[in-house]
Design an enzyme around this catalytic site. Structure first.
Site, PDB file in Angstrom:
ATOM      1  N   HIS A   1     118.320  36.189 -12.027  1.00  0.00           N
ATOM      2  CA  HIS A   1     118.568  34.690 -11.463  1.00  0.00           C
ATOM      3  C   HIS A   1     119.100  34.807  -9.957  1.00  0.00           C
ATOM      4  CE1 HIS A   1     116.882  32.477 -14.727  1.00  0.00           C
ATOM      5  NE2 HIS A   1     117.551  33.337 -15.475  1.00  0.00           N
TER       6      HIS A   1
ATOM      7  N   SER B   1     102.673  38.305 -17.720  1.00  0.00           N
ATOM      8  CA  SER B   1     101.840  37.320 -16.936  1.00  0.00           C
ATOM      9  C   SER B   1     101.706  37.808 -15.394  1.00  0.00           C
ATOM     10  CB  SER B   1     102.381  35.915 -16.874  1.00  0.00           C
ATOM     11  OG  SER B   1     103.790  35.954 -16.416  1.00  0.00           O
TER      12      SER B   1
ATOM     13  N   SER C   1     107.111  40.872 -18.187  1.00  0.00           N
ATOM     14  CA  SER C   1     106.143  40.534 -16.813  1.00  0.00           C
ATOM     15  C   SER C   1     104.861  40.433 -17.272  1.00  0.00           C
ATOM     16  CB  SER C   1     106.675  40.887 -15.562  1.00  0.00           C
ATOM     17  OG  SER C   1     107.865  40.407 -15.302  1.00  0.00           O
TER      18      SER C   1
ATOM     19  N   GLY D   1     104.653  38.133 -23.497  1.00  0.00           N
ATOM     20  CA  GLY D   1     105.609  37.077 -23.694  1.00  0.00           C
ATOM     21  C   GLY D   1     106.919  37.527 -23.899  1.00  0.00           C
TER      22      GLY D   1
ATOM     23  N   GLY E   1     109.050  39.068 -21.845  1.00  0.00           N
ATOM     24  CA  GLY E   1     109.936  39.139 -20.578  1.00  0.00           C
ATOM     25  C   GLY E   1     109.750  40.554 -19.986  1.00  0.00           C
TER      26      GLY E   1
ATOM     27  N   GLU F   1     101.317  31.975 -10.383  1.00  0.00           N
ATOM     28  CA  GLU F   1     102.042  32.084 -11.353  1.00  0.00           C
ATOM     29  C   GLU F   1     102.746  30.655 -11.349  1.00  0.00           C
ATOM     30  OE1 GLU F   1     103.589  34.683 -13.858  1.00  0.00           O
ATOM     31  OE2 GLU F   1     104.836  32.967 -15.150  1.00  0.00           O
TER      32      GLU F   1
ATOM     33  N   ASP G   1     108.938  39.489 -10.088  1.00  0.00           N
ATOM     34  CA  ASP G   1     108.177  40.101 -11.136  1.00  0.00           C
ATOM     35  C   ASP G   1     106.764  40.547 -10.350  1.00  0.00           C
ATOM     36  OD1 ASP G   1     109.979  38.988 -12.634  1.00  0.00           O
ATOM     37  OD2 ASP G   1     108.841  37.479 -13.409  1.00  0.00           O
TER      38      ASP G   1
END
Ligand code: GLA
Length: 356
Positions: A26, A115, A113, A109, A111, A143, A155
């Site tokens: 973050h 996607s 990455s 899904g 974490g 994304e 990512d």
């Protein structure tokens, strides 16, 4: 800008790795510091270029992704995984389509990455060209459009810019990448909490808005020093800012410790990062906290923390070889690449098979 996508038809295959973030969560969306590495698990897109649609089948999914090259808004594509393919098509606007398959060694899904790896592999297979940063920025926009989540660059950039044997110290504002070698005598182990990242999208956007509100009071968080957050009256905004400011400092100290082989300092930075994500940024869960605590107590484990957006997903641990037997032992790996290229256009009568 990168070069326009190639319009060469023929057989193509592209591989893109997932990533694990060692520290710095973050922080990317405020232009801060992150330290991810591309891993030796990833996604391969293989197929035949041609036609005016992208048609991909995946062993993980019941329905194929069928995306027309003139797709409008990717967010409405069905089934849901097709949105990531549609996002890439909408950003890249390739001149020719692709029919093929998606195969992945990544847990989807969780974490790591999956996607981002899908987006990057699809973009390369569709002929995206240019440096890793340009490809990552394209896939970040894909994304965001596909998922509606205002994610940062980490990512996609870890997937495109990975370096064998190294983690990547990324300044997400300057977009500068400094490779940090991972010592031979440490292992990176990723353990899935089994908790689905249910809130990840909505809460991610909320945290991002909170960071912007904090910046409106004390200026860019990436330029702040620990303590500057005291200028924020609202207690919860102050905590969000304290996390980001502290996390940027922890990334630096972790990177220096890793380079010096000082695993005690590196592990302490990971523990502090998890505590800050839990208490100040409020993105952990009791399940993640318990997993971090259990792994950290094992002999030979230098440190452990949640990795990625939080709200479920995975924990990453840095450990002596063999100290942990559960989870995935992942290696810092090279970034995304074409593994089979279509033959370049040949003059008529030449040997090229796939040229238009
Ligand atoms: C998700 C986002 C990244 C980053 C992390 C948290 O993975 O896609 O851009 O913000 O969360 O560090």
């Amino acid at each position: 800008m990168g070069a326009p996508p190639s319009d060469t038809e023929g057989t193509v295959a592209a591989f893109a790795p997932g990533r694990v973030n060692l520290i710095g969560d973050h922080t990317d969306h405020t232009g801060g510091l992150v330290l991810p590495m591309a891993i030796d698990l990833g996604t391969t897109v293989a197929g035949q270029r041609g036609g005016d649609r992208v048609v991909l089948r995946s062993a993980e999914e019941a329905e194929p992704a069928v995306v027309s090259l003139d797709i409008g808004e990717p967010a409405g594509a069905e089934p849901p995984w097709a949105r990531y393919v549609a996002g890439v098509v909408a950003e890249l606007r390739p001149p020719v389509g692709l029919t093929g398959t998606v195969a992945t060694t990544l847990p989807v899904g969780s974490g790591l990455s999956s996607s981002a790896a899908l987006e990057v592999a699809v973009a390369l297979a569709l002929g995206a060209e240019g440096p890793p940063l340009v490809l990552a920025e394209l896939c970040q926009r894909a994304e965001q459009r596909a998922s509606g989540v205002p994610c940062g660059i980490m990512d996609q950039l870890a997937s495109t810019a990975g370096i064998d044997g190294h983690a990547l110290l990324i300044d997400c504002h300057a977009r500068i990448i400094e490779p940090v070698p991972l010592p031979d005598d440490v292992e990176v182990v990723v353990v899935d909490s089994g908790e689905a990242r249910a809130l990840a999208g909505s809460a991610y956007a909320e945290r991002r808005t909170e960071c912007e509100a904090a910046e409106a009071i004390i200026g860019p968080l990436r330029c702040c020093r620990p303590g500057d957050e005291r200028g924020i009256a609202d207690i919860s905004l102050r905590r969000r800012a304290r996390h980001v400011i502290g996390e940027n400092a922890r990334v630096r100290s972790f990177a220096a410790a890793l380079a010096a082989g000082d695993m005690t300092t590196a592990g302490a930075a990971m523990a502090a990062s998890h505590g800050s994500l839990r208490d100040d940024f409020a993105v952990s869960t009791p399940t993640l906290d318990a997993l971090v605590e259990r792994l950290s107590a094992r002999p030979g484990v230098h440190g452990a923390r949640l990795t990625g957006a939080g709200f479920g997903g995975c924990v990453v641990a840095l450990a002596s070889p063999g100290a942990l037997t559960e989870g995935w032992r992942v290696r810092p790996s090279p970034g995304a690449r074409l593994v089979a290229s279509p033959a370049p256009s040949a003059p008529s009568g030449g040997a090229g098979t796939g040229a238009r």
